[in-house]
Write a protein that holds these residues in place. Structure first.
Motif, PDB file in Angstrom:
ATOM      1  N   SER A 302      82.605  14.876   4.502  1.00 57.27           N
ATOM      2  CA  SER A 302      82.365  14.339   3.156  1.00 57.27           C
ATOM      3  C   SER A 302      82.708  12.859   3.089  1.00 57.27           C
ATOM      4  N   LEU A 303      83.777  12.441   3.767  1.00 54.68           N
ATOM      5  CA  LEU A 303      84.129  11.015   3.769  1.00 54.68           C
ATOM      6  C   LEU A 303      83.056  10.185   4.465  1.00 54.68           C
ATOM      7  N   LEU A 304      82.516  10.689   5.561  1.00 53.33           N
ATOM      8  CA  LEU A 304      81.426   9.980   6.247  1.00 53.33           C
ATOM      9  C   LEU A 304      80.188   9.892   5.364  1.00 53.33           C
ATOM     10  N   TYR A 305      79.911  10.955   4.637  1.00 56.90           N
ATOM     11  CA  TYR A 305      78.744  10.967   3.738  1.00 56.90           C
ATOM     12  C   TYR A 305      78.859   9.851   2.701  1.00 56.90           C
ATOM     13  N   PHE A 306      79.993   9.764   2.042  1.00 61.05           N
ATOM     14  CA  PHE A 306      80.147   8.746   1.003  1.00 61.05           C
ATOM     15  C   PHE A 306      80.311   7.359   1.598  1.00 61.05           C
ATOM     16  N   MET A 308      78.545   6.149   4.105  1.00 61.47           N
ATOM     17  CA  MET A 308      77.211   5.586   4.299  1.00 61.47           C
ATOM     18  C   MET A 308      76.591   5.175   2.960  1.00 61.47           C
ATOM     19  N   ILE A 309      76.824   5.946   1.906  1.00 64.29           N
ATOM     20  CA  ILE A 309      76.272   5.561   0.607  1.00 64.29           C
ATOM     21  C   ILE A 309      76.876   4.236   0.160  1.00 64.29           C
ATOM     22  N   LEU A 310      78.182   4.066   0.332  1.00 57.71           N
ATOM     23  CA  LEU A 310      78.824   2.800  -0.039  1.00 57.71           C
ATOM     24  C   LEU A 310      78.273   1.644   0.783  1.00 57.71           C
ATOM     25  N   VAL A 311      78.113   1.848   2.093  1.00 54.91           N
ATOM     26  CA  VAL A 311      77.549   0.799   2.951  1.00 54.91           C
ATOM     27  C   VAL A 311      76.127   0.460   2.511  1.00 54.91           C
ATOM     28  N   GLY A 527      74.190  12.887   5.214  1.00 52.40           N
ATOM     29  CA  GLY A 527      74.402  14.330   5.198  1.00 52.40           C
ATOM     30  C   GLY A 527      73.634  15.033   6.293  1.00 52.40           C
ATOM     31  N   PHE A 528      72.420  14.567   6.591  1.00 46.24           N
ATOM     32  CA  PHE A 528      71.639  15.144   7.677  1.00 46.24           C
ATOM     33  C   PHE A 528      72.320  14.877   9.023  1.00 46.24           C
ATOM     34  N   VAL A 529      72.833  13.659   9.191  1.00 52.44           N
ATOM     35  CA  VAL A 529      73.510  13.303  10.440  1.00 52.44           C
ATOM     36  C   VAL A 529      74.773  14.131  10.615  1.00 52.44           C
ATOM     37  N   VAL A 530      75.591  14.208   9.552  1.00 54.12           N
ATOM     38  CA  VAL A 530      76.836  14.967   9.639  1.00 54.12           C
ATOM     39  C   VAL A 530      76.547  16.451   9.856  1.00 54.12           C
ATOM     40  N   GLY A 551      87.274   9.633  18.233  1.00 61.46           N
ATOM     41  CA  GLY A 551      86.014   9.184  18.823  1.00 61.46           C
ATOM     42  C   GLY A 551      84.811   9.617  18.009  1.00 61.46           C
ATOM     43  N   GLN A 552      84.809  10.855  17.531  1.00 60.22           N
ATOM     44  CA  GLN A 552      83.688  11.337  16.721  1.00 60.22           C
ATOM     45  C   GLN A 552      83.588  10.578  15.408  1.00 60.22           C
ATOM     46  N   VAL A 553      84.721  10.271  14.793  1.00 61.64           N
ATOM     47  CA  VAL A 553      84.691   9.499  13.550  1.00 61.64           C
ATOM     48  C   VAL A 553      84.117   8.112  13.800  1.00 61.64           C
ATOM     49  N   LEU A 554      84.571   7.456  14.868  1.00 63.28           N
ATOM     50  CA  LEU A 554      84.089   6.104  15.155  1.00 63.28           C
ATOM     51  C   LEU A 554      82.602   6.087  15.479  1.00 63.28           C
ATOM     52  N   VAL A 555      82.151   7.037  16.305  1.00 66.32           N
ATOM     53  CA  VAL A 555      80.740   7.035  16.685  1.00 66.32           C
ATOM     54  C   VAL A 555      79.861   7.325  15.481  1.00 66.32           C
ATOM     55  N   ASN A 556      80.332   8.134  14.548  1.00 65.35           N
ATOM     56  CA  ASN A 556      79.566   8.398  13.329  1.00 65.35           C
ATOM     57  C   ASN A 556      79.585   7.207  12.385  1.00 65.35           C
ATOM     58  N   VAL A 557      80.738   6.572  12.229  1.00 65.99           N
ATOM     59  CA  VAL A 557      80.836   5.408  11.340  1.00 65.99           C
ATOM     60  C   VAL A 557      79.897   4.299  11.801  1.00 65.99           C
TER      61      VAL A 557
END
Length: 638
Positions: A302-306, A308-311, A527-530, A551-557
């Motif tokens: 959920s944090l990754l989802y939001f 990307m929206i903020l970015v 959301g599709f990526v996550v 590592g997963q958090v960084l590669v997704n960010v």
């Protein structure tokens, strides 16, 4: 929904209050045995569907018709019979004991009532799917291929819909609605009534209001916070979007983009702990997983989802040259702190859940905490009048979720007793041929199509019954498989051509619904990526070594920033279209291609971002030294 006034309005409001109090009482002091609890749950909520929602455009909008009263009375009678006869029904041998004539009569009546209530209050699509499922039960012996099944008698069909305890109208899915979901809907109504929405908006404005495109970021933050307690994307759009969408448009965002920001943010509220959507409670029951574990597993996604929206909002604001909110619109910290005590019940909820307490126990005592802390300040105080309104709103909000769960449970019963679930699962597994990617694409398409026409909870229930077992057989962890289906059931609300939340946002922004839906889809791509990341690595569910999780958090960010730059055409400067078209697949590849270690992909992502940040400098011709132009001109031949 009807606007009812006068004595009739008071009577119906009183019924809704009693429905809420029933669920509060049982959550705090103990549930009835399953069939009795579920029967009373529908006894209170099914009649409200007929008196609150008109049958059609020509039906009276200010009062229920005679037909509505008659259907409501039949709903009470059919569910009261199930409650009164619960002991005998529980002791009968399913599919063996003959049905009594009252059971057949009330079974037929209750099934037809649920169909009509779904059509009115939820969506005609779910009502149509259920009707097709029931008709299929009558024609199973004539169907070809994998749809073929033995002949089912009329009484057996009625028993499947009305008398079974594990599935059908009073099945386990309805049980989840009658216990955990109902009390959390009440919690959301109490928190909203106390003014927590104002706190979230002021806090979001204070944090992000001064930044470029501030109103858009305020919308993301406030919708994420509000979505944690509302659990409904459409309700979130109407609640927060009524002031965030106009603010974004005044700041310079285009109407369809403003609507898209609110849609994608509101949809994401259902995946944002601690409350999430009703489907999360269903997931806890289906997977036999503590709800606290689901909260933990869903947090990073959920944090990754939001993120990307903020970015994306930031890049769009920079591209358009937008500034932050007007300083007069940014509340001082003392204004924010006036409501800060309203966060105490939410923290209490989290603490109780993390301590291993049951969700309904945690929600009940959090509601008690809301009542207590609201009296700290006069502007948050739940006075008797406000309390009445909250109880009425909670009862009304329970109707749609209760009907969606009952309808989905009945449809799953149609697919389960005939073996269609196993047949479809086998077909998907055969087409996938061991490929998790192909299986994921097939299940994503199925869930998105379902979610375009039915509520999130129902789409998740149907999708999970068909798709989750396939993914689990392929080696995907149980919780990751269900989160994958859950994500796409939610994202259907932001996916064209039928995205209900986008229509709601477009009505506020007065923009084209399709353009609004497309903007929401681009913003919600995280959301599709996550969702696909859940299939390949357990690290996003906070399982595994710490280094792997980081590592997963960084590669997704980093991958999501590359994708956002490609979608919105800006990083430090505008990006040309050919480069943008290349960035999206590159970002997806670097984020999801698990064949290579994340520690190999992260440097590549950093290199791509560095190249994007400085590509105008790298491609431009160095400026000549002052005076050199004149000397070159003088020495040049005529």
């Amino acid at each position: 929904m009807r606007e009812l006034r006068g004595p009739i309005g008071v009577a119906i409001a009183l019924w809704a209050v009693v429905a809420t109090l029933f669920h509060l009482y049982t959550a705090g002091f103990g549930f009835y045995e399953p069939r009795s609890q579920r029967s009373l749950h529908l006894l209170f909520l099914l009649p409200l569907a007929f008196v609150l929602y008109p049958a059609g455009a020509s039906s009276p909008k200010d009062r229920p018709s005679v037909l509505d009263w008659g259907l409501a009375a039949l709903a009470v009678a059919a569910n009261y019979y199930s409650y009164a006869q619960a002991f005998r029904i529980n002791l009968r041998f399913e599919n063996v004991t003959p049905l009594l004539w009252p059971e057949i009569v009330f079974g037929v009546v209750a099934t037809l009532l649920v169909l009509e209530a779904l059509r009115r209050a939820v969506t005609p699509v779910l009502a149509g799917l259920l009707a097709l499922g029931i008709l299929y039960l009558f024609a199973t012996e004539y169907m070809p291929g994998m749809l073929n099944y033995r002949d089912m008698s009329f009484s057996e069909i009625v028993e499947t819909m009305y008398l079974l305890n594990g599935m059908g109208m009073y099945g386990s899915i309805t049980g989840i609605s009658a216990t955990m979901v109902a009390i959390f809907i009440a919690f959301g109504a109490f928190v909203t009534g106390s003014g927590t929405g104002r706190l979230f908006h002021n806090l979001g404005t204070r944090i992000a209001g001064r930044q470029s495109g501030g109103p858009g970021k305020v919308s993301v933050i406030s919708s994420a916070l509000f979505g944690t307690i509302s659990g409904s994307s459409t309700a979130n759009v109407f609640t927060t979007g009524s002031f965030t969408i106009p603010a974004m448009m005044r700041a310079g965002f285009r109407p369809h983009f403003a609507g898209g920001v609110e849609t994608s943010s509101s949809v994401g509220g259902q995946i944002m702990p601690p409350v999430m959507g009703a489907g999360a409670f269903v997931m806890a029951e289906i997977t036999n997983t503590p709800y606290s574990s689901i909260i933990v597993a869903a947090l990073l996604g959920s944090l990754l989802y939001f993120f990307m929206i903020l970015v994306s909002v930031h890049l769009e604001a920079k591209r358009l040259g937008l500034v932050g909110c007007d300083p007069s619109e940014i509340p001082p910290w003392r204004e924010v702190l006036k409501d800060i005590h309203l966060l105490a019940p939410i923290f209490l909820l989290l603490v109780l859940l993390m301590m291993g307490r049951s969700p309904h126990f945690a929600a009940f005592w959090s509601i008690v905490a809301v009542l207590v802390v609201s009296w700290i300040s006069p502007r948050t105080r739940l006075t008797p009048r406000k309390l009445w309104d909250v109880l009425v709103q909670a009862g009304n909000n329970m109707v749609i979720v209760a009907l969606a769960c009952a309808g989905a449970s009945m449809l799953v019963a149609c697919l389960t007793v005939t073996g269609v679930v196993i047949s479809v699962s086998t077909l998907v597994a055969t087409l996938a041929d061991g490929s998790i990617l192909i299986a994921g694409i097939l299940l994503m398409a199925t869930t998105l199509i379902l979610g375009m026409g039915v509520p999130t909870t129902a789409a998740y229930i149907i999708g999970a019954s068909i798709g989750a077992p396939i993914l689990i057989q392929m080696g995907v962890p149980v919780l990751s498989a269900h989160l994958f289906v859950f994500y796409f059931a939610i994202l259907a609300d932001a996916t064209p051509p039928v995205s209900v939340a986008s229509y709601a946002a477009a009505s506020i922004a007065r923009s084209d619904p399709m353009r609004t839906g497309l903007a929401a889809f681009r913003l919600a791509l995280a959301g599709f990526v996550v969702g696909y990341s859940y299939l390949y690595t357990p690290a996003l569910t906070l399982q595994g070594p710490v280094l792997e999780i980081v590592g997963q958090v960084l590669v997704n960010v980093l991958g999501l920033v590359i994708i956002a730059a490609g979608l919105f055409g800006y990083l430090r400067s505008p990006l040309p279209m050919p480069l943008r078209m290349l960035l999206v697949p590159v970002g997806l590849f670097l984020t999801l291609f698990e064949a290579y270690s994340v520690w190999l992909r992260i440097p590549v992502e950093l290199a791509v971002l560095a190249g994007l940040a400085y590509w105008p400098t790298l491609l431009s011709t160095p400026a000549p030294v002052r005076g050199e132009t004149t000397r070159r001109a003088e020495s040049a031949p005529d």
